[in-house]
Design an enzyme around this catalytic site. Structure first.
Site, PDB file in Angstrom:
ATOM      1  N   PHE A   1       8.104  -5.003   3.802  1.00  0.00           N
ATOM      2  CA  PHE A   1       7.317  -4.198   2.973  1.00  0.00           C
ATOM      3  C   PHE A   1       6.129  -3.605   3.851  1.00  0.00           C
ATOM      4  CE2 PHE A   1       4.788  -1.884   0.015  1.00  0.00           C
ATOM      5  CZ  PHE A   1       5.200  -1.682  -0.345  1.00  0.00           C
TER       6      PHE A   1
ATOM      7  N   ASP B   1       1.213  -8.371   9.555  1.00  0.00           N
ATOM      8  CA  ASP B   1       0.492  -7.479   8.320  1.00  0.00           C
ATOM      9  C   ASP B   1       0.187  -8.417   6.808  1.00  0.00           C
ATOM     10  OD1 ASP B   1       0.757  -6.502   5.948  1.00  0.00           O
ATOM     11  OD2 ASP B   1       2.200  -5.773   6.033  1.00  0.00           O
TER      12      ASP B   1
ATOM     13  N   LYS C   1      -5.466  -4.166   0.592  1.00  0.00           N
ATOM     14  CA  LYS C   1      -5.947  -5.173  -0.658  1.00  0.00           C
ATOM     15  C   LYS C   1      -7.039  -5.800  -0.906  1.00  0.00           C
ATOM     16  CE  LYS C   1      -1.577  -5.308  -2.481  1.00  0.00           C
ATOM     17  NZ  LYS C   1       0.203  -5.033  -0.821  1.00  0.00           N
TER      18      LYS C   1
HETATM   19  C1  PLP Z   1       0.987  -3.093  -0.307  1.00  0.00           C
HETATM   20  C2  PLP Z   1       1.460  -3.932   0.795  1.00  0.00           C
HETATM   21  C3  PLP Z   1       0.950  -2.918   2.116  1.00  0.00           C
HETATM   22  C4  PLP Z   1       0.843  -1.565   1.414  1.00  0.00           C
HETATM   23  O1  PLP Z   1      -0.468  -1.014   1.368  1.00  0.00           O
HETATM   24  P1  PLP Z   1      -1.009  -0.034   0.544  1.00  0.00           P
HETATM   25  O2  PLP Z   1      -2.104  -0.346   0.554  1.00  0.00           O
HETATM   26  O3  PLP Z   1      -0.336  -0.116  -0.730  1.00  0.00           O
HETATM   27  O4  PLP Z   1      -0.966   1.295   1.183  1.00  0.00           O
HETATM   28  C5  PLP Z   1       1.539  -3.065   2.838  1.00  0.00           C
HETATM   29  N1  PLP Z   1       1.973  -4.207   3.617  1.00  0.00           N
HETATM   30  C6  PLP Z   1       2.129  -4.966   2.665  1.00  0.00           C
HETATM   31  C7  PLP Z   1       2.546  -6.544   3.010  1.00  0.00           C
HETATM   32  C8  PLP Z   1       1.454  -5.458   1.284  1.00  0.00           C
HETATM   33  O5  PLP Z   1       1.962  -6.601   0.178  1.00  0.00           O
END
Ligand code: PLP
Length: 407
Positions: free
Chosen positions: A141, A226, A255
């Site tokens: 994700f 990421d 986050k």
């Molecule tokens: C939550 C998340 C995203 C997206 O972040 P947003 O602030 O919702 O755009 C991208 N990568 C990972 C691994 C995430 O957990």
């Protein structure tokens, strides 16, 4: 206690908001540390942390102070001007990581969009215009823009929006042979979450990340981590890559970095950053003073041995309780993750019922998360009190009991 009928209720949501979310039946109105209260005054223990965001709990005094102070000083300038909080936060990130350059954005999606654009731009300007392939992983994700959702490995999120950005290949996570089979000179980047969050709380193996590093070096591709969910102390070190001793070329953070204020960052080297020039990319709000002031205050607290070592100690307590619950009810087939990103996979008899567990938890005064239909996920504050863990686990036990008994 008689409370006034609130002006807006959960049913207002259905009348007002585009129906992409299915929020819980209660509306939180106040938070302090790892406790939250709803409109009716019911109290909840928060093991969800706003999906790994409120890393210092709700309304941490230092963050409130930073927000107030900056709120009375300067809110927004745009990137036509720079600002002191952004420069200070950038210095802190560079001093504590592999990075030599940072770029601030507003969300994980935007940080990843920036990272993927930079990886493509770097490869096409420094190597070849045909070096555009991105290798990514099933169940990954990376966000919700069309590019990031396409690099993500869950077709249910990316299908139905018309043509996708091309030249993105997905292979199984933790499978180095599968990566080798698709890696070539046209590959510009390998994109990976060191710990897959949404995909079910799956940590990469050390051999996998080391192998990716070697492959990227061999084929002159960039390794992009990421760390939007697993970074900023969540795994017990400032960033998860520090556990693995594998250094990425680009890292994204969001986050927890703002402790609840929207901000994200892309970290990279001077060499890679220099592929971009004035105008290559941009953002109106990215790196605004309010966000950077709050993130700077959060960083100073998170990046301390007390908080980071505390994450490991608190994890032990969480896992101990989860094992005890499992001994009693046999509901989990696996308890995994790193630090305070914890996944408990439901055993065969309870497959697909993570949402039921969430609802039962809420009914017992506990906020938790799922990661797909089969995994219960906990991502509490990194500074959650031991008392909150104990109280929350009593409620979790009650919730599991209710699910097991079919209440
Ligand atoms: C939550 C998340 C995203 C997206 O972040 P947003 O602030 O919702 O755009 C991208 N990568 C990972 C691994 C995430 O957990």
């Amino acid at each position: 206690m008689a409370t006034e009928q609130p002006a807006v209720t959960r049913s207002t949501f259905d009348d007002v908001i585009v129906p992409i979310f299915a929020p819980a039946n209660f509306i939180p109105v106040k938070g302090k540390g790892s406790r939250v209260w709803d409109q009716q005054g019911n109290e909840y223990v928060d093991f969800a942390g706003g999906i790994a965001v409120t890393a210092l709990g709700h309304c941490h005094p230092a963050l409130v102070e930073a927000l107030k102070a900056q709120g009375e000083t300067l809110w927004h300038t745009s990137n036509v001007f720079t600002n002191e909080p952004a420069l200070k936060l950038g210095q802190k990130l560079i001093a504590s990581t592999f990075a030599e350059r940072v770029l601030f954005m507003n969300s994980g999606t935007e940080a990843n969009e920036t990272a993927f654009k930079l990886a493509r731009f770097y490869a096409s300007t420094r190597h070849s215009p045909y070096k555009t392939k991105i290798i990514a992983f099933h169940n990954a994700f990376h966000g919700r823009s069309l590019f990031t959702v396409s690099v993500g490995g869950q077709p249910k999120y990316s299908d139905g929006f018309g043509p996708k950005p091309a030249d993105i290949v997905h292979v199984p996570f933790n499978d180095l042979h599968a990566v080798k089979a698709v890696m070539d000179d046209h590959t510009c980047a390998v994109v990976v979450e060191p710990i897959q969050g949404e995909g079910g709380v799956m940590a990469a193996t050390p051999e996998f990340l080391k192998g990716l590093r070697e492959l990227c070096d061999e084929y002159k591709a960039l390794l992009v981590f990421d760390e939007v969910q697993c970074g900023m102390g969540r795994a017990g070190k400032l960033f998860a890559y520090m556990h693995y001793n594998v250094t990425p070329d680009i890292l994204t953070s969001a986050k927890a970095i703002g402790g609840g204020f929207p901000i994200s960052a892309m970290l990279t080297t001077e060499e890679i950053a220099s592929a971009f020039h004035v105008g290559s990319h941009g953002s109106t709000y990215g790196g605004n003073p309010l966000a950077c002031a709050v993130a700077g205050a959060a960083f100073d607290i998170i990046n301390t041995p007390e908080v980071l070592d505390g994450v490991m100690a608190k994890r032990e307590l969480f896992v101990k309780h989860l094992n005890q619950i499992n001994e009693q009810y046999a509901v989990f087939s696996d308890i995994r993750g790193m630090g305070l990103l914890i996944g408990a996979e439901l055993s065969a008899a309870y497959k697909g019922r993570a949402r039921d567990v969430l609802n039962a938890a809420a009914a017992n005064g506990l906020m938790i998360l799922n990661a797909g239909p089969d995994v219960v996920r906990l991502a509490p504050s990194l500074v959650i009190d031991y008392k909150d863990i104990e109280d929350g686990m009593v409620r979790f036990d009650d919730a599991i009991k209710a699910v097991v008994k079919g209440l």
